[in-house]
Design an enzyme around this catalytic site. Structure first.
Site, mmCIF file in Angstrom:
data_model
loop_
_atom_site.group_PDB
_atom_site.id
_atom_site.type_symbol
_atom_site.label_atom_id
_atom_site.label_comp_id
_atom_site.label_asym_id
_atom_site.label_seq_id
_atom_site.Cartn_x
_atom_site.Cartn_y
_atom_site.Cartn_z
ATOM 1 N N ARG A 17 -5.619 -7.894 -10.238
ATOM 2 C CA ARG A 17 -6.254 -9.159 -10.612
ATOM 3 C C ARG A 17 -7.695 -8.881 -11.019
ATOM 4 O O ARG A 17 -8.172 -7.744 -10.961
ATOM 5 C CB ARG A 17 -6.254 -10.125 -9.417
ATOM 6 C CG ARG A 17 -6.882 -9.479 -8.172
ATOM 7 C CD ARG A 17 -7.104 -10.450 -7.044
ATOM 8 N NE ARG A 17 -7.418 -9.790 -5.790
ATOM 9 C CZ ARG A 17 -8.587 -9.289 -5.447
ATOM 10 N NH1 ARG A 17 -9.596 -9.341 -6.300
ATOM 11 N NH2 ARG A 17 -8.784 -8.724 -4.273
ATOM 12 N N GLU A 39 -3.066 7.195 8.149
ATOM 13 C CA GLU A 39 -3.742 8.151 7.293
ATOM 14 C C GLU A 39 -5.005 8.673 7.971
ATOM 15 O O GLU A 39 -5.513 8.060 8.911
ATOM 16 C CB GLU A 39 -4.074 7.554 5.931
ATOM 17 C CG GLU A 39 -5.021 6.387 5.944
ATOM 18 C CD GLU A 39 -5.221 5.780 4.553
ATOM 19 O OE1 GLU A 39 -4.306 5.886 3.713
ATOM 20 O OE2 GLU A 39 -6.292 5.191 4.325
ATOM 21 N N LYS A 93 0.825 -1.208 0.000
ATOM 22 C CA LYS A 93 0.000 0.000 0.000
ATOM 23 C C LYS A 93 0.864 1.265 0.000
ATOM 24 O O LYS A 93 0.516 2.275 -0.614
ATOM 25 C CB LYS A 93 -0.954 -0.016 1.195
ATOM 26 C CG LYS A 93 -2.096 -1.026 1.058
ATOM 27 C CD LYS A 93 -3.050 -0.937 2.239
ATOM 28 C CE LYS A 93 -4.305 -1.778 2.032
ATOM 29 N NZ LYS A 93 -4.014 -3.204 1.906
ATOM 30 N N HIS A 113 -15.400 -5.199 6.607
ATOM 31 C CA HIS A 113 -14.559 -4.606 5.572
ATOM 32 C C HIS A 113 -14.558 -5.423 4.276
ATOM 33 O O HIS A 113 -13.689 -5.235 3.424
ATOM 34 C CB HIS A 113 -13.112 -4.425 6.058
ATOM 35 C CG HIS A 113 -12.986 -3.534 7.248
ATOM 36 N ND1 HIS A 113 -13.122 -2.160 7.188
ATOM 37 C CD2 HIS A 113 -12.758 -3.818 8.561
ATOM 38 C CE1 HIS A 113 -12.976 -1.646 8.378
ATOM 39 N NE2 HIS A 113 -12.751 -2.623 9.241
#
Length: 498
Positions: A294, A202, A118, A237
């Site tokens: 993908r 973040e 990430k 999530h």
């Protein structure tokens, strides 16, 4: 350019079967691999050849990259399609495939590597001026330094595992007082889940929407975007309901997000099918989240609104062919929804529910598609993701697609296990979803298990009361025949019962 003649699908269940169907249409022979738990799976029966990899656990079967490559050599296979999950985003596996002289139906190992981190993905996106959520640009491990950065960013903040996914290694921190504990937990969980304890910080978007852009790139530098998918209805999530296009994205926003997604793909010299995920705040500002290198579970809704077979395009790109269409050729046709039918109990915190598919009858009719990998009488194995099927509908507009989906859910017959069908029906009929005014906190804000209990109208309640009275009166009469039977409370109901 190389023509693929035989394709091994390094996956199982619905996605393996879905890939093989397109391969067969293209005249490509297929090879299935399977674990002992999947011996009778439809994808094994459908393939031209099938090889057992080993016992049910993934690390003894579907994750055995070296064994899969050896099977290809033994059977004269030209290419491997990894599907999604398992080895699909494993750069080392992609390198082994290409190193063995085989074609990997996916992006380059280098692209997978960059976007698999990430932090590296954010750094690559930043070079193309892609909007990013405010946060740290590098992994951070020193707690005092991390706390200082969190104060600069402003609470609430999100601590995320750099190598993470599926909500693992992720912690929301509301205030400075809980920062240290949550950071230690995030690092520990990331190390345990991914073997990499790197985390970054973040700004936490409090009412986010999850909107992603499908991209396709060939090996000649051409990249297009195939519009957006709304994926905000989630539990733990992970997505449960997806749709294309989004109810809140304007043509201008769609173009801006699409061009940003193409920029992300260019940042890692991407080719193949990929998805660029964005988080969108309540003012419809969008920020780059990550890229999945993908095919996505929810790719069918994009296929339904564009008319493009994404697996076919993946194979053609892997063969070295240029894209046969441009951005201007792509148009949105109608609206599409997908629900993931999981073997889970929504009344019990969506816990997996294993067992046998005693009844399994798919819905049919215009605009309905079912991608699955099970048949009636099969057992749901405990070793893998509990998804049974993907139910997809298409309509001329959003309401048509919703109405068709509700009808399809009502027609889907599954007994023997609990599923998410009832939850999806509830969500699709909820005012927040119908209006398009929802975010990733939909389940938290609107759903409780009691919502799935049968709801009776006033008339139905009166009828049930009348039935109960009649039952007890008959019981009283049977046990004490000398007592007179009392009249029913309403002749209206007596007549209806007769």
């Amino acid at each position: 350019m190389t023509k693929i003649k035989k394709l091994l699908v390094a996956n199982r269940g619905e996605i393996a079967l879905r890939i093989m169907r397109t391969a067969r249409e293209m005249g490509i022979a297929t090879v299935a691999v399977y674990s002992e738990a999947d011996r009778l799976s439809p994808h094994v029966k459908f393939a031209d050849e099938a090889v057992c990899l080993g016992p049910p656990p993934s690390n003894q079967s579907y994750l055995l990259g070296d064994k899969i490559v050896n099977v290809c050599k033994e059977l004269g296979v030209d290419a491997i399609h990894p599907g999604y999950g398992f080895l699909s985003e494993n750069a080392e596996f992609a390198r082994k495939v290409t190193g063995a002289g085989l074609i990997f139906v996916g992006p380059s190992p280098e692209s997978i590597e960059v976007m698999g981190s990430k932090l590296a993905a954010k750094q690559a996106a930043a070079r193309f001026n892609i909007p990013l959520v405010p946060g740290t640009e590098e992994a951070i491990s020193d707690i005092s330094e991390a706390k200082s950065r969190a104060n600069e960013i402003g609470y609430p903040i999100l601590i995320k595992a750099s190598a993470g996914g599926g909500g693992k290694g992720m912690r929301i921190v509301e205030s400075e007082s809980e920062f240290e504990e949550q950071m230690q937990r995030a690092v520990s969980e990331a190390q345990s889940a991914f073997g990499d304890g790197a985390v970054f910080i973040e700004k936490y978007i409090t009412s986010p929407r999850h909107i992603e852009i499908q991209v396709l790139g060939d090996q000649h530098g051409k990249i297009v975007y195939l519009f957006e998918r709304e994926c905000s209805i989630q539990r733990r999530h992970q997505k449960v309901i997806e749709e294309a296009p989004s109810a809140v994205v304007s043509p201008e926003m769609r173009k801006a997000m699409g061009e940003a997604a193409v920029g992300v793909a260019k940042a890692c010299a991407y080719y193949g099918a990929g998805t660029v995920e964005f988080i969108v705040d309540d003012k419809l500002n969008f920020y780059f989240l990550e890229m999945n290198t993908r095919l996505q579970v929810e790719h069918p809704v994009t296929e339904m609104i564009t008319g493009k077979d994404l697996v076919r395009e993946q194979i053609l790109i892997a063969e070295g062919k240029p894209l046969s269409f441009s951005q201007e050729d792509l148009k949105i046709h109608g609206h599409s929804l997908e629900i993931r039918v999981y073997a889970e109990d929504p009344k019990n915190n969506f816990l997996p529910d294993i067992g046998k598919l005693v009844t399994y009858r798919r819905p049919q009719g215009p605009g309905i598609r079912v991608d699955d990998g099970f048949e009636e009488g099969m057992d749901i194995p405990i070793y893998y993701d509990p998804m049974i099927a993907k139910l997809i509908t298409h309509g001329e507009n959003r309401q048509d697609a919703i109405d068709r989906m509700i009808r399809a859910i009502n027609d889907f017959r599954i007994t023997g296990i609990q599923t998410t069908l009832d939850f999806c029906r509830f969500a699709l009929q909820h005012e927040a979803f119908v209006s398009g005014n929802f975010d990733t906190k939909f389940v938290e804000q609107y759903f409780t298990p009691k919502m799935l209990e049968p709801a009776f109208t006033q008339e139905e309640q009166e009828l049930l009361a009348a039935l109960a009275v009649e039952f007890f009166q008959k019981e009283e009469n049977r046990l004490s025949p000398i007592h007179p039977v009392k009249a029913l409370p309403s002749t209206k109901w007596k007549n209806r019962l007769i």
